[in-house]
Design an enzyme around this catalytic site. Structure first.
Site, mmCIF file in Angstrom:
data_model
loop_
_atom_site.group_PDB
_atom_site.id
_atom_site.type_symbol
_atom_site.label_atom_id
_atom_site.label_comp_id
_atom_site.label_asym_id
_atom_site.label_seq_id
_atom_site.Cartn_x
_atom_site.Cartn_y
_atom_site.Cartn_z
ATOM 1 N N LYS A 176 12.721 -15.778 -9.944
ATOM 2 C CA LYS A 176 12.576 -14.553 -10.864
ATOM 3 C C LYS A 176 11.586 -15.304 -11.687
ATOM 4 O O LYS A 176 10.662 -14.508 -12.322
ATOM 5 C CB LYS A 176 13.892 -14.321 -11.635
ATOM 6 N N GLU A 232 8.020 -15.637 -10.604
ATOM 7 C CA GLU A 232 7.634 -14.355 -10.096
ATOM 8 C C GLU A 232 6.820 -13.634 -11.342
ATOM 9 O O GLU A 232 5.861 -13.098 -11.181
ATOM 10 C CB GLU A 232 8.405 -13.319 -9.502
ATOM 11 N N HIS A 284 17.849 -37.720 -6.186
ATOM 12 C CA HIS A 284 16.878 -37.942 -5.039
ATOM 13 C C HIS A 284 15.640 -37.595 -5.168
ATOM 14 O O HIS A 284 14.940 -37.254 -4.157
ATOM 15 C CB HIS A 284 17.664 -37.281 -3.731
ATOM 16 N N ASN A 307 -1.895 2.377 5.630
ATOM 17 C CA ASN A 307 -0.932 1.287 5.104
ATOM 18 C C ASN A 307 -0.435 0.669 6.323
ATOM 19 O O ASN A 307 -0.160 1.169 7.073
ATOM 20 C CB ASN A 307 0.552 1.868 4.372
ATOM 21 N N GLY A 308 -0.572 -0.618 6.318
ATOM 22 C CA GLY A 308 -0.214 -1.418 7.494
ATOM 23 C C GLY A 308 -1.558 -2.354 7.935
ATOM 24 O O GLY A 308 -2.172 -2.851 7.207
ATOM 25 N N GLU A 358 17.649 -18.183 -6.764
ATOM 26 C CA GLU A 358 17.127 -16.985 -7.452
ATOM 27 C C GLU A 358 16.717 -16.754 -9.000
ATOM 28 O O GLU A 358 15.622 -16.283 -9.103
ATOM 29 C CB GLU A 358 18.295 -15.938 -7.237
ATOM 30 N N CYS A 387 0.735 -1.108 -0.132
ATOM 31 C CA CYS A 387 -0.016 -0.104 -0.128
ATOM 32 C C CYS A 387 0.947 1.261 0.047
ATOM 33 O O CYS A 387 1.793 1.318 0.730
ATOM 34 C CB CYS A 387 -0.838 0.062 1.336
ATOM 35 N N TRP A 400 -2.697 -2.855 -1.702
ATOM 36 C CA TRP A 400 -2.417 -4.159 -2.114
ATOM 37 C C TRP A 400 -3.250 -5.103 -0.803
ATOM 38 O O TRP A 400 -2.995 -4.846 0.411
ATOM 39 C CB TRP A 400 -0.893 -4.697 -1.491
ATOM 40 N N LYS A 418 6.050 -5.006 -3.714
ATOM 41 C CA LYS A 418 7.355 -4.880 -3.639
ATOM 42 C C LYS A 418 7.866 -5.091 -2.347
ATOM 43 O O LYS A 418 8.811 -5.456 -1.776
ATOM 44 C CB LYS A 418 7.875 -3.651 -4.237
ATOM 45 N N ARG A 456 4.076 -0.551 -4.410
ATOM 46 C CA ARG A 456 3.576 -0.977 -3.258
ATOM 47 C C ARG A 456 2.491 -1.757 -3.172
ATOM 48 O O ARG A 456 2.280 -2.180 -2.204
ATOM 49 C CB ARG A 456 3.518 0.267 -2.471
HETATM 50 C C1 G6P Z 1 8.823 -8.989 -1.865
HETATM 51 C C2 G6P Z 1 9.709 -8.563 -3.023
HETATM 52 C C3 G6P Z 1 10.728 -9.237 -3.230
HETATM 53 C C4 G6P Z 1 11.667 -9.075 -2.148
HETATM 54 C C5 G6P Z 1 11.171 -9.591 -0.754
HETATM 55 C C6 G6P Z 1 11.991 -8.953 0.476
HETATM 56 O O1 G6P Z 1 8.582 -10.285 -1.752
HETATM 57 O O2 G6P Z 1 8.745 -8.634 -4.155
HETATM 58 O O3 G6P Z 1 11.557 -8.638 -4.577
HETATM 59 O O4 G6P Z 1 12.961 -9.942 -2.331
HETATM 60 O O5 G6P Z 1 9.848 -8.940 -0.614
HETATM 61 O O6 G6P Z 1 12.008 -7.584 0.433
HETATM 62 P P1 G6P Z 1 13.324 -6.787 1.012
HETATM 63 O O7 G6P Z 1 12.885 -5.385 0.452
HETATM 64 O O8 G6P Z 1 13.141 -7.107 2.512
HETATM 65 O O9 G6P Z 1 14.348 -6.972 0.375
#
Ligand code: G6P
Length: 607
Positions: free
Chosen positions: A484, A487, A503, A96-97, A480, A2, A72, A602, A27
């Protein structure tokens, strides 16, 4: 999660609110809304979907005072009735929160005749403020008293059409800053939203409440004590948050990595040695007494932690564990007061990472280091030591440049720990520093693989699953890469240490399951090659990211791309780049929303 924008000015602020929301859309982006004070009362416009929809819906709205929000969803599905602002009587609120005691507030206020129209926790704040206003002298006092009854995390902005020309904002746990200018005063979840009107920012502390009018701001604590907060002149360039010639922020951020790394590593300067002081004035003393490291993080940031574990144990000889923050905070663990707690977070505000850090401290582990990209963030403020990566604002939800700069910072930590533990001779130290300095150039060369990767991406578009394999310090890079891909392209992807293939995951391998392998020319290459043979023997299609000198040949069912140079210990920083590009181009082929993937956000400021 948010984003909030608020304004009290001497000109029409609706375009500022909308532009601010666009900057904050990373956000949250499932619905958006704004409320302004007009002659007739509160005028509210809300829409499901992106800020662009709200912009159209509010095209004829004008006012000098207002609040706005991009959501969000946490409590209640994304819908117009759940979109903020929420209204009670003459009051409108954005938030927000998460308010943890919203149910009891809702029951109490319903019993007093308040009628709720949404499923959100936020609506209880609006009703609580309206109820408090019955006996409070003004809106500022009512918000201040109401906030004292809220349990949880919040950044809020409130207007009252019976007290026009002012906005009240308050924060506890969620980020909020003020922007000051001659023509009006503003508030937002982050500075990028306000660069359009000012560079003069005031960061509110937890427990602060402020009143904004066109003429000025007043800040107090929730108990009413006045406070002065310093004005920071933001150095953020407007271009840093613009898309420029790029199609997506993710693409821009992938290509910004050479510069982001150069900026992050500037701290090493032209020196041949590296000093603990780069982590803070107390670092030399504090680190001398450290006998282990515990890294806490979420998402992509946890993958940089897993990579660093290989470095810290191999180069510095320091035992290192990495834990997903949401697991650590709730499990019974054995504390070690000599352990350095490293909280890694791009945003510095991820709720689980912050809570895990606080949990670690409650257990008596007070040697703390924040590794963040946002200097004024909560995690940075709550650690003794800090290192700020200089990736610049990262807007794309899928993290890229934040990750590689975290890796660079963690390598610096490895070198400092190795020096403190007397495991690093001057020649080796200077060789590592030279390698670090060359990184931006090396990453640039890797980016030149893009056209080949685009060709590969075409072949992934109709796949439903993918397997990523790596070994040693490249196993977290496989993790990672898989993250990616899932996501942003919604292809189910899993990562395995290549040695684990037999395994279990080998059972999944067939011609429909692409297997992406990270194959640098290191001491594990021969082992990895045997694992790849196992895939080939089962008809699997292999996509191998090798080094220039990795002895792996392309053949039927084996596609090989070579990174220009072999980079030793720092190789993970290079090898993640083609995986970022691969997922980006697969997403483009699939036509997904690259920067705003479905259901994600994010900055995850809720549990
Ligand atoms: C969310 C984002 C990711 C990020 C994660 C941790 O899931 O979409 O891209 O890696 O949060 O966020 P931070 O700000 O703590 O690195």
């Amino acid at each position: 999660m948010c984003g909030i924008v608020a304004a009290a000015a001497s000109k029409n602020i609706v375009p500022v609110l909308v532009e601010g929301l666009k900057r904050l859309e990373y956000r949250g982006y499932d619905s958006a809304g704004l409320a302004v004070i007009s002659a007739a009362g509160i005028e509210r416009v809300r829409s499901v979907g992106r800020v662009a929809e709200l912009e159209t819906a509010s095209a004829s709205t004008r006012s000098v005072t207002g609040i706005a929000h991009t959501r969000w969803a946490t409590h209640g599905v994304p819908s117009e009735r759940n979109a903020h602002p929420h209204v009670s009587g003459s009051i409108a609120v954005v938030h927000n929160g998460i308010i943890e005691n919203y149910e009891s507030l809702r029951n109490e206020l319903s019993a007093r005749g308040h009628v709720f129209t949404s499923d959100t926790d936020t609506e209880s704040i609006a009703h609580l403020i309206e109820a408090t206003l019955q006996t409070a002298p003004d809106l500022f006092a009512a918000v201040r008293l109401a906030c004292r009854r809220l349990v949880g995390a919040y950044a809020i902005a409130v207007i009252d059409h019976q007290q026009p020309g002012k906005v009240i904002v308050a924060r506890e746990g969620s980020p909020l800053l003020l922007g000051l200018s001659d023509t009006g005063n503003y508030a937002a979840s982050d500075a990028s939203a306000l660069l359009q009107v000012t560079r003069n920012m005031v960061y509110l502390e937890n427990g602060d409440i402020a009143e904004l009018t066109a003429a000025g701001v007043k800040i107090t604590r929730l108990d009413g004590t006045p406070v002065d907060r310093p004005v920071h002149v933001s150095q953020l360039s407007a271009a840093a948050v613009e898309l420029g010639n790029y199609q997506h922020y993710m693409q821009k951020e992938i290509f910004e990595q050479p510069e982001a790394l150069a900026n992050t590593l500037e701290i090493v300067g032209g020196s041949k040695t590296i000093q603990p002081g780069i982590f803070g004035a107390e670092a030399a003393n504090l680190l001398a007494d450290v006998d282990a490291i515990l890294i806490l993080a979420c998402g992509t940031s946890s993958h940089s932690g897993y990579t660093a574990r290989y470095w810290l144990e191999a180069i510095a000889g320091v035992p290192c564990n990495v834990e997903i923050a949401s697991e650590y905070r709730y499990r019974t663990s054995v504390p070690n007061p000599k352990q350095l707690i490293v909280a890694i977070s791009q945003s510095g505000e991820t709720a689980d990472t912050l809570a895990a850090l606080r949990h670690a401290k409650r257990l008596g582990q007070n040697k703390t280091l924040a590794l963040c990209n946002v200097p004024e963030s909560a995690i940075v403020r709550e650690c003794v030591l800090r290192f700020i990566t200089r990736a610049g604002p990262e807007i794309g939800v899928a993290s890229t440049k934040a990750f590689t700069t975290q890796l660079a910072a963690l390598f610096l930590l490895t070198l400092v720990m190795a020096k403190v533990k007397q495991k690093l001779g001057p020649a080796q130290e200077s060789a590592y520093i030279d390698q670090l300095r060359h990184l931006p150039v090396a990453v640039n060369k890797v980016l030149e693989l893009e056209s080949d990767i685009k060709v590969w991406a075409q072949r992934f578009a109709d796949k439903h699953h993918a397997l990523f394999l790596g070994r040693g310090r490249h196993y977290p890079i496989a993790l990672e890469g898989a993250l990616k891909l899932k996501e942003i392209s919604y292809i189910h992807a899993e990562a395995y240490p290549a040695g684990e293939l037999k395994h279990g995951p080998l059972a999944l391998v067939d011609a429909d399951m692409p297997v992406i392998s990270i194959a640098p020319n290191d001491q594990l290459l021969d082992k990895l090659k045997s694992n790849l043979k196992e895939v080939q023997a089962r008809g699997g299609e292999l996509y191998v990211f090798a080094d220039a000198d990795s002895e792996i040949a392309a053949s039927e069912g084996v596609h090989v791309l070579r990174l220009p140079e072999h980079y030793g210990e720092l190789s993970p920083i290079l090898h993640v780049v083609p995986l970022q590009l691969l997922s980006y181009h697969v997403a483009l082929v699939k036509g997904t929303d690259v920067d705003k993937p479905r259901n994600l956000a994010k900055s995850v400021t809720v549990e």
